[in-house]
Design a protein around this motif. Structure first.
Motif: not given
Length: 69
Positions: A53-63
């Motif tokens: 799972h190398p794609i992270e969710t960045v809260p308030g910003a995106g991915y």
């Protein structure tokens, strides 16, 4: 094809948080509906296919793609 295009775009900017709007604009097109869940669904299906799972969710910003991925 969109999953590959999304991954390629994330790979071109590793570690950088990219908003859903930016991803819609660059991976789909400027006429894409900004209220759609297309980006979220595509990220979800892509995560299922990628190990670790190398794609992270960045809260308030995106991915973002992890830099060490």
């Amino acid at each position: 094809p969109k999953e590959f295009a999304l991954l390629r775009y994330l790979m071109s900017r590793p570690g950088e948080a990219l908003s859903e709007f930016e991803l819609l604009t660059h991976v789909w097109d400027e006429n894409a509906n900004p209220l759609t869940r297309t980006v979220r669904v595509t990220v979800m299906t892509l995560r299922r296919k990628l190990e670790g799972h190398p794609i992270e969710t960045v809260p308030g910003a995106g991915y973002r793609l992890q830099e060490d991925a």
